[in-house]
Design a protein around this motif. Structure first.
Motif, PDB file in Angstrom:
ATOM      1  N   ALA A  46      33.962 -10.959   7.540  1.00 44.85           N
ATOM      2  CA  ALA A  46      33.617  -9.771   8.316  1.00 44.85           C
ATOM      3  C   ALA A  46      32.296  -9.137   7.922  1.00 44.85           C
ATOM      4  CB  ALA A  46      34.728  -8.727   8.184  1.00 44.85           C
ATOM      5  N   SER A  47      31.714  -9.527   6.791  1.00 45.65           N
ATOM      6  CA  SER A  47      30.475  -8.898   6.341  1.00 45.65           C
ATOM      7  C   SER A  47      29.336  -9.191   7.311  1.00 45.65           C
ATOM      8  CB  SER A  47      30.095  -9.418   4.955  1.00 45.65           C
ATOM      9  OG  SER A  47      28.838  -8.887   4.570  1.00 45.65           O
ATOM     10  N   ILE A  48      28.491  -8.187   7.557  1.00 43.70           N
ATOM     11  CA  ILE A  48      27.319  -8.400   8.397  1.00 43.70           C
ATOM     12  C   ILE A  48      26.222  -9.127   7.627  1.00 43.70           C
ATOM     13  CG2 ILE A  48      27.800  -6.421   9.879  1.00 43.70           C
ATOM     14  CD1 ILE A  48      25.677  -4.867   8.282  1.00 43.70           C
ATOM     15  N   SER A  61      26.484 -11.304   0.238  1.00 40.73           N
ATOM     16  CA  SER A  61      27.736 -10.610   0.506  1.00 40.73           C
ATOM     17  C   SER A  61      28.747 -10.886  -0.600  1.00 40.73           C
ATOM     18  CB  SER A  61      28.308 -11.068   1.852  1.00 40.73           C
ATOM     19  OG  SER A  61      29.665 -10.681   1.976  1.00 40.73           O
ATOM     20  N   VAL A  62      29.295  -9.837  -1.191  1.00 42.81           N
ATOM     21  CA  VAL A  62      30.283 -10.005  -2.257  1.00 42.81           C
ATOM     22  C   VAL A  62      31.620 -10.472  -1.689  1.00 42.81           C
ATOM     23  CG1 VAL A  62      31.586  -8.820  -4.070  1.00 42.81           C
ATOM     24  CG2 VAL A  62      29.149  -8.345  -3.766  1.00 42.81           C
ATOM     25  N   SER A  63      32.017  -9.938  -0.548  1.00 44.51           N
ATOM     26  CA  SER A  63      33.306 -10.367   0.021  1.00 44.51           C
ATOM     27  C   SER A  63      33.265 -11.849   0.383  1.00 44.51           C
ATOM     28  CB  SER A  63      33.662  -9.524   1.251  1.00 44.51           C
ATOM     29  OG  SER A  63      32.726  -9.686   2.294  1.00 44.51           O
ATOM     30  N   ARG A  64      32.137 -12.319   0.911  1.00 39.18           N
ATOM     31  CA  ARG A  64      32.006 -13.746   1.214  1.00 39.18           C
ATOM     32  C   ARG A  64      32.033 -14.580  -0.075  1.00 39.18           C
ATOM     33  NH1 ARG A  64      30.200 -14.939   6.489  1.00 39.18           N
ATOM     34  NH2 ARG A  64      29.462 -13.118   7.670  1.00 39.18           N
ATOM     35  N   ALA A  65      31.361 -14.085  -1.110  1.00 43.07           N
ATOM     36  CA  ALA A  65      31.323 -14.830  -2.374  1.00 43.07           C
ATOM     37  C   ALA A  65      32.718 -14.938  -2.992  1.00 43.07           C
ATOM     38  CB  ALA A  65      30.355 -14.156  -3.342  1.00 43.07           C
ATOM     39  N   LEU A  66      33.478 -13.853  -2.969  1.00 43.66           N
ATOM     40  CA  LEU A  66      34.854 -13.901  -3.485  1.00 43.66           C
ATOM     41  C   LEU A  66      35.697 -14.887  -2.679  1.00 43.66           C
ATOM     42  CD1 LEU A  66      35.595 -10.097  -4.075  1.00 43.66           C
ATOM     43  CD2 LEU A  66      35.065 -11.813  -5.815  1.00 43.66           C
ATOM     44  N   ALA A  69      38.222 -12.081   4.154  1.00 42.94           N
ATOM     45  CA  ALA A  69      37.145 -11.491   3.359  1.00 42.94           C
ATOM     46  C   ALA A  69      36.645 -10.242   4.081  1.00 42.94           C
ATOM     47  CB  ALA A  69      36.009 -12.491   3.172  1.00 42.94           C
ATOM     48  N   VAL A  70      36.900  -9.080   3.482  1.00 43.49           N
ATOM     49  CA  VAL A  70      36.629  -7.824   4.192  1.00 43.49           C
ATOM     50  C   VAL A  70      35.908  -6.840   3.268  1.00 43.49           C
ATOM     51  CG1 VAL A  70      37.646  -5.910   5.472  1.00 43.49           C
ATOM     52  CG2 VAL A  70      38.725  -8.170   5.567  1.00 43.49           C
ATOM     53  N   PRO A  71      34.731  -6.357   3.651  1.00 36.45           N
ATOM     54  CA  PRO A  71      34.071  -5.295   2.892  1.00 36.45           C
ATOM     55  C   PRO A  71      34.498  -3.920   3.390  1.00 36.45           C
ATOM     56  CG  PRO A  71      32.604  -6.073   4.609  1.00 36.45           C
ATOM     57  CD  PRO A  71      33.890  -6.863   4.743  1.00 36.45           C
ATOM     58  N   LEU A  72      34.290  -2.914   2.564  1.00 27.59           N
ATOM     59  CA  LEU A  72      34.521  -1.531   2.968  1.00 27.59           C
ATOM     60  C   LEU A  72      33.208  -0.965   3.493  1.00 27.59           C
ATOM     61  CD1 LEU A  72      36.483   1.204   1.065  1.00 27.59           C
ATOM     62  CD2 LEU A  72      34.132   1.655   1.737  1.00 27.59           C
ATOM     63  N   TYR A  73      33.231  -0.452   4.717  1.00 28.69           N
ATOM     64  CA  TYR A  73      32.071   0.203   5.318  1.00 28.69           C
ATOM     65  C   TYR A  73      32.427   1.648   5.642  1.00 28.69           C
ATOM     66  CZ  TYR A  73      29.875  -4.400   6.152  1.00 28.69           C
ATOM     67  OH  TYR A  73      29.315  -5.648   6.006  1.00 28.69           O
TER      68      TYR A  73
END
Length: 213
Positions: free
Chosen positions: A8-10, A15-20, A90-94
């Motif tokens: 979901a990261s732009i 991107s940390v969520s993508r890396a995790l 994989a989801v970041p907080l925005y």
């Protein structure tokens, strides 16, 4: 074996969520070498913003235009989940909440006859890894305690509405390296990132083991 991965990261780099999620996926694939991975990248290819509203309007207003395209989209999205043995989100907080593109995806899935609120929970018991990244700190005693509205919501949807066996890997303070005011927190940020990758790797292996069992 079939893994469904949602990003979901732009950001496509950094991107940390993508890396995790990469760490979790690599650990999973090490256990299932011939596995199929279905990918949906909402950060790069968000879903139509009007799909949910057109379906909702058609459901309550007999005079509304037909929503055939949106209905077909819901069927495709649901089929991706129904075909999978395991899941990686994989989801970041925005802005202290879900990225809009993730909320849109969930709202559409909830309209699926089997995956929605009145469905038969066909995903119940299947294992999933949730990789979360947060730019700040939201733990007990922090100034922003209680401002993380992503984690409890996703635990509710993935774990209770869909019934997934959810395993969470998370990293906080991810903005410390690029935010001068957060410089004193960079050591904690590095520690949180290491811990997040360790969790992701362990969860990837665990999810693979659960499928094998």
């Amino acid at each position: 074996m079939h893994l469904f991965r949602l990003d979901a990261s732009i950001r496509t780099t950094g991107s940390v969520s993508r890396a995790l999620a990469d760490t979790a996926e690599q650990a999973w694939l090490a256990e299932h070498h011939d596995a199929v991975v279905t990918r949906r990248d909402l950060g790069v290819q968000p879903l139509p913003a009007d799909a949910w509203s057109s379906l909702a309007r058609a459901a309550v207003d007999p005079g509304a235009p037909p929503a055939d395209e949106a209905r077909e989209l819901v069927d495709r999205l649901g089929a991706e989940l129904l075909a999978a043995d395991a899941f990686l989100f994989a989801v970041p907080l925005y802005n202290w909440n879900l990225p809009a593109q993730v909320k849109n995806w969930i709202d559409l899935i909830v309209l699926h006859p089997r995956l929605g609120l009145h469905g038969d929970q066909p995903l119940a018991g299947k294992p999933a890894v949730l990789a979360l990244s947060r730019g700040g700190g939201y733990g007990p005693g922090t100034p922003k305690e209680g401002w993380d509205h992503v984690t409890p919501y996703l635990r509710r949807v993935f774990g209770e509405v869909w019934g997934l066996d959810l395993h969470v890997a998370e990293a906080e303070l991810t903005l410390a390296e690029v935010t001068p005011a957060m410089e004193p927190l960079r050591g904690l940020a590095a520690q949180s990132l290491r811990s997040g990758h360790e969790q992701a790797a362990a969860h990837g292996v665990r999810v693979a083991e659960l499928i094998r069992v």
